[in-house]
Structures are given as structure tokens and as C-alpha cells.
Design an enzyme around this catalytic site. Structure first.
Site: not given
Ligand code: COA
Length: 192
Positions: A144, A147-149, A153
Site C-alpha cells: 500500500a 503504491l501511494y508513494r 501521495f
């Protein structure tokens, strides 16, 4: 695998599967899942609701994601708001899409489904910013977090505790929209 946009009633029709994927992905106990079921049923009616799902060729649910416009009176919004100073409230919460859930069945993880779901969800989202919360974890090891990085994000709040939950969470955010045609080498733009 087929990625589809879901209307509220599409999600409600598959609520058993949604809760099952959620439980498998997060490793949650059955009693917690029943509570979550009620919340999800209410979330689909919120303003700005958007949802995506990934279906296998025989129609099974491999993953899903949804969110809605974040606003005062919503529990999550009010918790995050109370932890932010005024400039950050204005920056992040004044016109914000909250990614509420994003999950992929464990057996299907690691093949780009989560990235496709997140990209599609954010392409449909209204708002100038997007926020989400995710449990604190090793950024290099957690799918997660990676993915967000990759999606750009940034930290909005770290080691944040929601009432009634012992786990520390991070609140992550970025501006919308996502780049239409991501360039691998452009800073802050996702190359997925
Ligand atoms: C977080 C989650 C939604 C990500 O979904 P996913 O499908 O596993 O994620 P992706 O496959 O898009 O990305 C994961 C990996 O696949 C790789 N990948 C991306 N696109 C790919 C593609 N087209 N083909 C092959 N691999 C790909 C990525 O490089 C990534 O590798 P990495 O993990 O080593 O960085 C999913 O793992 C999940 O449900 N986890 C448990 C629940 C959870 O944490 N949810 C979020 C809570 S806020």
C-alpha cells in the site's frame, strides 16, 4: 481481468463479495466485518461517491476501491480536521475526495490491479485534493505504501490515532487531477 466503474447499486449488489475481499485483504475478524458492512451501505449514498471494481473473466471480484467527497459531519473528516491547523485544513479539506477503501484479494495482489483501480478512481473523482488513511508500516515493505508513494501521495499527518483504534495511521494526500499522460521522469508524476 476487467476494470469497471460501479454505481452505488452495483456495489450494494456485490456487498457480500466486497466485504469478503476487504476482510481477506486487511486480515480482519468476522465481527469487525459486520460493522463495516453497515458503514459501506451508508457510504454509497454520500456526495461525490465513486467506485471501481476488478472482475475476473468469470465475474468474481478480485478487488475494489471507492471514495466520496469529504465533508464536515463525516467522522473521518472531522477527526482529520481537528488534528490539522487552519492553513492545512484549507489546503487539504476544502475541496477533497477521500479514498475510503482500496483493496485487492491477496491472491491477485502484485500484478498492477491496485494501481489500475487507484488511477481509475482518481480520474473519476471530484475535488482539488485527495486524502486517504493507511496504517503506519515500513514504506519499503508495504504494498500500500509503495503504491501511494508511486502515485505522489505526501505526508499530511503521521502516527495519527483514530478514537477506538490502537493502530497508528498516516494521512496521505496529493493534489488532483492526476496527470493525463504520466511521464516516467517528471517529478511527482506517476509512471504506472
Ligand atoms: C494495497 C493494495 C490495494 C495494492 O494493490 P496491488 O494490486 O497489490 O498493487 P499493485 O500490483 O498495483 O502494485 C504492487 C506491485 O505490483 C507492481 N506492478 C504494478 N503494475 C504492474 C503490472 N502492470 N504488472 C506487474 N506488476 C505491476 C508494482 O511495482 C508493485 O510492486 P511493489 O509492490 O514491489 O512496489 C493491495 O496490495 C491490498 O489490498 N493490500 C492489502 C489491503 C491494503 O493495505 N489496502 C490499503 C489500505 S489503505
Amino acid at each position: 481481468m476487467r476494470l469497471v466503474a460501479w454505481q452505488p447499486d452495483d456495489l450494494l449488489r456485490r456487498l457480500d463479495d466486497v466485504v469478503a475481499v476487504y476482510g481477506e485483504a486487511m486480515g480482519y475478524r468476522q465481527e469487525l466485518l459486520q460493522t463495516r458492512r453497515g458503514y459501506i451501505g451508508a457510504h454509497v449514498r454520500r456526495q461525490g461517491f465513486r467506485a471501481v471494481a476488478t472482475l475476473t473473466t468469470d465475474g468474481r471480484l478480485a478487488g475494489f476501491g471507492y471514495g466520496y467527497t469529504s465533508g464536515p459531519g463525516q467522522w473521518w473528516h472531522d477527526q482529520v480536521r481537528s488534528a490539522l491547523g487552519e492553513p492545512a485544513r484549507e489546503q487539504w479539506l476544502s475541496d477533497c475526495f477521500e479514498v475510503v477503501e482500496l483493496h485487492v484479494r491477496p491472491a491477485a495482489q502484485g500484478h498492477g490491479i491496485g494501481a489500475r483501480q487507484l488511477r481509475a478512481l482518481l480520474a473519476m473523482a471530484d475535488g482539488k485534493t485527495v486524502l486517504l488513511s493507511t496504517p503506519e508500516a515500513d514504506e519499503q515493505k508495504s504494498r500500500a505504501w509503495r503504491l501511494y508513494r508511486r502515485f505522489g501521495f505526501a505526508d499530511v499527518l503521521r502516527h495519527f490515532f483514530f478514537p477506538g483504534d490502537e493502530r497508528a495511521f498516516a494521512i496521505l494526500g496529493r493534489e488532483l487531477p492526476l496527470a493525463e499522460r504520466p511521464a516516467e521522469d517528471a517529478p511527482g508524476i506517476v509512471g504506472i
